[in-house]
Design a protein around this motif. Structure first.
Motif, PDB file in Angstrom:
ATOM      1  N   LEU A  78      -8.140  -0.037   2.062  1.00 36.83           N
ATOM      2  CA  LEU A  78      -8.342  -0.691   3.357  1.00 36.83           C
ATOM      3  C   LEU A  78      -9.081  -2.012   3.187  1.00 36.83           C
ATOM      4  N   TYR A  79     -10.063  -2.044   2.314  1.00 34.46           N
ATOM      5  CA  TYR A  79     -10.876  -3.247   2.073  1.00 34.46           C
ATOM      6  C   TYR A  79     -10.007  -4.417   1.618  1.00 34.46           C
ATOM      7  N   GLU A  80      -9.095  -4.160   0.700  1.00 35.03           N
ATOM      8  CA  GLU A  80      -8.238  -5.248   0.229  1.00 35.03           C
ATOM      9  C   GLU A  80      -7.285  -5.718   1.331  1.00 35.03           C
ATOM     10  N   MET A  81      -6.818  -4.811   2.159  1.00 37.62           N
ATOM     11  CA  MET A  81      -5.911  -5.200   3.240  1.00 37.62           C
ATOM     12  C   MET A  81      -6.624  -6.007   4.321  1.00 37.62           C
ATOM     13  N   ILE A 133      -5.589   0.605  12.011  1.00 40.30           N
ATOM     14  CA  ILE A 133      -5.653   1.490  10.856  1.00 40.30           C
ATOM     15  C   ILE A 133      -7.100   1.701  10.418  1.00 40.30           C
ATOM     16  N   ALA A 134      -7.947   0.669  10.552  1.00 39.07           N
ATOM     17  CA  ALA A 134      -9.354   0.812  10.184  1.00 39.07           C
ATOM     18  C   ALA A 134     -10.061   1.771  11.137  1.00 39.07           C
ATOM     19  N   ARG A 135      -9.834   1.596  12.430  1.00 45.29           N
ATOM     20  CA  ARG A 135     -10.447   2.486  13.417  1.00 45.29           C
ATOM     21  C   ARG A 135     -10.041   3.937  13.171  1.00 45.29           C
ATOM     22  N   GLN A 136      -8.764   4.122  12.863  1.00 41.26           N
ATOM     23  CA  GLN A 136      -8.245   5.477  12.660  1.00 41.26           C
ATOM     24  C   GLN A 136      -8.796   6.097  11.375  1.00 41.26           C
ATOM     25  N   HIS A 147      -0.737  -0.457   2.190  1.00 40.74           N
ATOM     26  CA  HIS A 147      -1.143  -1.271   1.036  1.00 40.74           C
ATOM     27  C   HIS A 147       0.034  -1.489   0.091  1.00 40.74           C
ATOM     28  N   ARG A 148       0.811  -0.449  -0.135  1.00 43.28           N
ATOM     29  CA  ARG A 148       1.980  -0.587  -1.013  1.00 43.28           C
ATOM     30  C   ARG A 148       2.994  -1.557  -0.418  1.00 43.28           C
ATOM     31  N   GLU A 149       3.190  -1.490   0.889  1.00 42.77           N
ATOM     32  CA  GLU A 149       4.129  -2.414   1.535  1.00 42.77           C
ATOM     33  C   GLU A 149       3.666  -3.858   1.400  1.00 42.77           C
ATOM     34  N   ARG A 150       2.371  -4.074   1.522  1.00 32.60           N
ATOM     35  CA  ARG A 150       1.852  -5.437   1.528  1.00 32.60           C
ATOM     36  C   ARG A 150       1.675  -6.011   0.127  1.00 32.60           C
TER      37      ARG A 150
END
Length: 405
Positions: A142-145, A220-223, A375-378
Motif C-alpha cells: 500500500l505504501y508504494e502505491m 483501498i487504504a481505508r479498507q 500493486h501487481r496491476e500498477r
C-alpha cells in the motif's frame, strides 16, 4: 544483574516537568536507526498501557489516598508518554509510522518468542507474529502505491517484507481467540513481563489503526486499515487472555512498574542515539520511584513482598531489537497453516473457523488481497524485501510440485 527493587530513583515530588522539558526534538526520519524508531514506538505503547491501567485501577479503588497517589504517578506517566511519542516526527506519514509499528510487532514478538521458556506462551507468540509479518507485507505494498516510496526506507532490510499467514485467514470466531492464562504463582517472572510487553505493544497498534484509518481518502487504504485493525483487536484478546485474572490490582501495579523498569533499562543499554539514550535513562530513574511506591502499596494492602511477584534475581536479560530472519523463516515453513480452536491450535479449517470466514468475507475478496492485486496491476509485481533467498513456503511448494511431476 541490575535489581530495580534496590534503587530509589528520582523522588516522586521532583518528577513533574515543565513545557520546555517536554518539548523534545523529534527524530530525523531519513537518518534514524530503524530500531531507535522501534524502541520509541514500543515505549509509547508501554506508557499508554500504564496510563490506561491506572485509570481502570482508580475507577475500582475505594481508597481516596491511593487514588490520589495513582493520579500523581499517572500524570508523570502521561508526561513520559508525551515525550516518547513526540519523538516521532511530524514529517512522517501515517503509513510510514504504520510500517514502524509493524516492524515493532514482528521483531519484538519474535524476540520474546525466542526467549520464552513456557511452551504454551511461546506458541502464542509464534502464532501471532506470523500474522503481523503478513500485515507488514500488505502495508508495504500500500505504501508504494499511495506514496510512491519503498518500505526499505523504513525497515532498512533489518526485517524482511514478504507474505506471512494470509490476513484473509486470520479472522477467527471470538471464542477461539481466548487462550489459557499463565498461573501467577508458578509462572517465571520473565513470562509475566513478556506477556505484558506484547499485550501493551499490540494494544497500541490496535488503538493507532482504529484512529488513523479513516484519515485516508484512498478507498483501498481505508479498507485495509479497517480490516487489519479488526485483526489487531483479535490479537489484544489473544494476548490479554494470557494474563492470570487472579492477579490482584496491587500485584499488577507492581508488574507494570517493574516491566517499565526492565524495558527502559534494556533500551538504555542498546540505544545508539545519545540524545534518546538520555531520555531512556531519565525515565528509568523515574520508574524506579514508581516501583518503590507500588511495592509499598503491595505490602500495605496485599501483605506481600514484591519478590513474591517478580523474583529475587533482578531484571532478566535485556530485551533487544535485532533481526529475526532465520527464526521467522522457520516459523513460516512450519506454522503458517495453523489456526485456533478453543484455547489450542489446529491445522484443519474447522466448522467454526469456516463459518466466521463466510460471515466476514461473504465470498468477496478482502482489502488485504485487493491491495496486492492492485500493486501487481500498477507495477507488474508485488513489493517484497527478501534478503535470505526465496520465501520458504513457496520454495517448499515448488519442490513438492517438482517431486510430483
Amino acid at each position: 544483574m541490575f535489581n530495580p527493587l534496590d534503587h530509589k530513583g528520582i523522588p516522586l515530588d521532583q518528577q513533574i516537568r515543565n513545557w520546555r522539558e517536554l518539548n523534545v526534538e523529534p527524530i530525523d526520519p531519513e537518518a534514524v536507526d530503524p530500531y531507535t524508531r522501534c524502541r520509541i514506538i514500543t515505549m509509547n505503547g508501554i506508557e499508554v498501557e500504564a496510563i490506561l491501567f491506572q485509570h481502570q485501577f482508580a475507577r475500582n479503588c475505594p481508597d481516596d489516598e491511593v487514588r490520589r497517589q495513582l493520579a500523581y504517578t499517572r500524570f508523570v506517566e502521561s508526561q513520559q508518554q508525551r515525550v516518547v511519542n513526540w519523538l516521532l516526527p511530524g514529517l512522517a506519514s501515517v503509513l510510514e509510522t504504520t510500517l514502524g509499528y509493524e516492524q515493532v510487532a514482528v521483531d519484538l514478538t519474535a524476540w520474546v518468542a525466542r526467549h520464552e521458556s513456557d511452551p504454551y506462551l511461546k506458541q502464542a507468540y509464534e502464532f501471532g507474529v506470523l500474522e503481523d509479518f503478513d500485515h507488514l507485507y500488505r502495508y508495504a505494498n500500500l505504501y508504494e502505491m499511495v506514496e510512491r516510496r519503498k518500505a526499505e526506507k523504513i525497515v532498512d532490510e533489518l526485517t524482511e517484507v514478504m507474505p506471512g499467514r494470509p490476513t484473509v485467514a486470520e479472522f477467527r470466531h471470538p471464542y477461539d481467540n481466548v487462550r489459557d492464562p499463565y498461573q501467577k504463582d508458578a509462572a517465571d517472572p520473565r513470562s509475566k513481563l513478556h506477556a505484558l510487553t506484547i499485550l501493551s505493544a499490540e494494544q497500541q497498534v490496535m488503538i493507532y489503526y482504529m484512529n488513523v484509518g479513516p484519515q485516508y481518502m484512498e478507498p483501498i487504504a481505508r479498507q485495509l486499515y479497517q480490516e487489519i485493525s479488526l485483526i489487531e483487536q483479535e490479537h489484544v484478546t489473544h494476548y490479554e487472555s494470557l494474563l492470570d485474572p487472579r492477579e490482584t490490582w496491587w500485584e499488577r501495579l507492581v508488574l507494570h512498574e517493574y516491566n517499565e523498569c526492565w524495558l527502559y533499562y534494556s533500551f538504555h543499554r542498546q540505544e545508539s542515539d545519545r540524545r534518546i539514550k538520555a531520555i531512556w535513562e531519565l525515565h528509568l530513574q523515574m520508574e524506579l520511584a514508581h516501583l518503590q511506591q507500588a511495592c509499598e502499596l503491595l505490602r500495605r494492602f496485599d501483605g506481600r513482598e514484591p519478590e513474591q511477584i517478580v523474583g529475587t534475581s533482578g531484571l532478566p536479560e535485556p530485551l533487544s531489537f535485532e533481526p529475526n530472519k532465520d527464526y521467522l523463516r522457520h516459523l513460516l515453513a512450519t506454522q503458517i497453516d495453523l489456526t485456533t480452536l478453543g484455547a489450542g491450535y489446529v491445522r484443519e479449517a474447522h466448522e467454526r473457523f469456516e463459518q466466521m470466514q463466510e460471515q466476514i468475507h461473504g465470498g468477496q475478496q478482502p482489502p488485504s488481497e485487493q491491495v496486492i492485486d492492485l500493486h501487481r496491476e500498477r507495477f507488474g509485481d508485488e513489493y517484497r524485501i527478501e534478503t535470505e533467498g526465496p520465501h520458504p513456503v513457496e520454495s517448499l511448494r515448488a519442490r513438492e510440485g517438482d517431486r510430483r511431476a
